[in-house]
Design an enzyme around this catalytic site. Structure first.
Site, mmCIF file in Angstrom:
data_model
loop_
_atom_site.group_PDB
_atom_site.id
_atom_site.type_symbol
_atom_site.label_atom_id
_atom_site.label_comp_id
_atom_site.label_asym_id
_atom_site.label_seq_id
_atom_site.Cartn_x
_atom_site.Cartn_y
_atom_site.Cartn_z
ATOM 1 C CG ASP A 22 -1.994 -1.072 1.126
ATOM 2 O OD1 ASP A 22 -1.863 -1.948 0.262
ATOM 3 O OD2 ASP A 22 -2.940 -1.040 1.924
ATOM 4 C CD GLU A 304 -3.140 -1.497 -6.360
ATOM 5 O OE1 GLU A 304 -3.340 -0.318 -6.657
ATOM 6 O OE2 GLU A 304 -3.906 -2.148 -5.618
#
Length: 408
Positions: A22, A304
């Site tokens: 993140d 991600e």
């Protein structure tokens, strides 16, 4: 005596998950907003009065709960400091107590549903006009994302109402796109076309220039039995394979594949077995990781942030998605693959889907890897085609600014 902080145009809140995932995304977002996040409308200052945003003078504050993990990808950060400027971004340690007299920015981004602190939301409600509140969601290729992108969720704060907007990164024109700073593609192309520069890069890692038929692979993944299988396959490869391995969760699987389970390794080590050489690398900053991806023939990536950067690298890659209960992550993986493989011949697409499934399910890879010579050239061209398509569709910050201009 510390200098007073300026009014901020952007506040970004991030809870660090899995050390780098993140925070990797939000750190890139913060730096791009600093350079490119000017909104063509009037914001408000600390007094609540409207003040025009200054061209090229965007102020971004990033709230992070785990500065020690953040510092591993941001060497200029001091984890012991409560607040500090890094690369033009004000990094604020996010803990229970807010700094005195904190004033929310014009736009407040709640990264990945991290839940803003209640006192900060109350101060948002006191602003006139209130900030625009955005929940930046995780990247997903699932079809339902298009229907939810941009929707507002009313939030009651005392006797005030605030709207929180959901913003979904994605792979279609009806989503929020992917993070891609201006100039990235041109910088990548210059790097990949500079043979002398590539030789110097390999030398900086204590490696010789890449041989004509050698395959160089980067690996930044979670634990998987498929990694052990690949390492065994590479040792028996008819061509040389060099594995570039940043220290991380995949190291034990690599060592097991080498028959060196439990052995202590450190950055700089070079391990050899058969046709395989494994170069251990230290953790690097984000620019350094981009250069690694640009330089390799195949990138195995996770989560991600590295997943998105592998797509901008325009090279073959396999995505090790974060594992979830009841195989929910496999639905997300296949949602992406439906987009990524759509323009490929069926046989090539089937092989690539099987390779991604094997990595994520911990399956044997010997028969799949044996087909690399058959599909590598087509996959490499597809990597460039896919990157060009994503870039044409527009990046996340451009779409976010456009989305907000009518709401501030």
């Amino acid at each position: 005596m510390t200098s007073p902080l300026p009014p901020f145009d952007w506040d970004i809140f991030c809870t660090v998950v899995d050390n780098f995932g993140d925070i990797g995304v939000t750190w890139r977002l913060a730096r791009q907003l600093k350079r490119e996040g000017r909104i063509e409308s009037r914001g408000h200052g600390t007094s609540g009065e409207a003040t025009p945003a200054q061209d090229g003078d965007m102020q971004v504050r990033l709230w992070v709960d785990d500065l020690a993990s953040f510092a591993r990808i941001c060497p200029g950060l001091d984890p012991a400091r409560d607040g500090q400027w890094v690369d033009g971004i004000y990094v604020q340690h996010w803990h229970e107590r807010l700094p005195a007299n904190v004033v929310p920015a014009n736009v407040v981004i709640e990264a990945f549903a991290c839940e803003l602190p209640a006192p900060f939301i109350e101060r948002m409600a006191e602003q006139s006009p209130p900030p625009c509140w955005v929940n930046l969601e995780y990247l997903s290729a699932e079809s339902w994302v298009e229907d939810c992108h941009g929707l507002a969720s009313p939030q009651q704060v005392g006797n005030k109402r605030l709207d929180k907007f959901f913003f979904f990164p994605g792979f279609t024109a009806r989503t929020g796109g992917l993070l891609c700073e201006q100039g990235l593609i041109a910088e990548r192309d210059r790097w990949q076309q500079d043979e002398a520069g590539l030789a110097a890069y390999w030398a900086s890692l204590d490696l010789p220039p890449q041989a004509e038929h050698e395959i160089r692979v980067s690996l930044f993944a979670y634990e998987s039995e498929a990694i052990r299988s690949l390492v065994i396959d590479w040792q028996a490869s008819p061509t040389r394979v060099t594995l570039l391995l940043p220290l991380g969760r995949a190291v034990p699987d690599v060592l097991r594949g080498l028959g060196r389970e439990g052995e202590a390794v450190q950055p700089g080590d070079l391990l050899r077995a058969g046709s395989l050489a494994v170069k251990l690398l230290p953790m690097t900053d984000q620019a350094g990781y981009d250069r690694l991806l640009w330089s390799c023939d195949l990138n195995l990536v996770r989560g991600e942030d590295s997943f998105v950067r592998a797509q901008w690298a325009a090279r073959p890659f396999l995505w090790h998605i974060y594992p979830q209960e009841e195989q929910a992550h496999m639905v997300k993986l296949d949602g992406f693959l439906d987009h990524y493989l759509a323009d490929l011949p069926p046989e090539t697409a089937s092989w690539l889907r099987a390779c991604n499934h094997a990595l994520n399910q911990g399956e044997e890879t010997r028969e799949l890897w044996a087909q690399w010579p058959q599909y590598a050239a087509r996959w490499r061209q597809h990597g460039r085609d896919w990157s060009q398509k994503l870039h044409r569709d527009g990046d996340l910050v451009t779409r976010l600014v456009k989305f907000l201009e009518s709401r501030i």
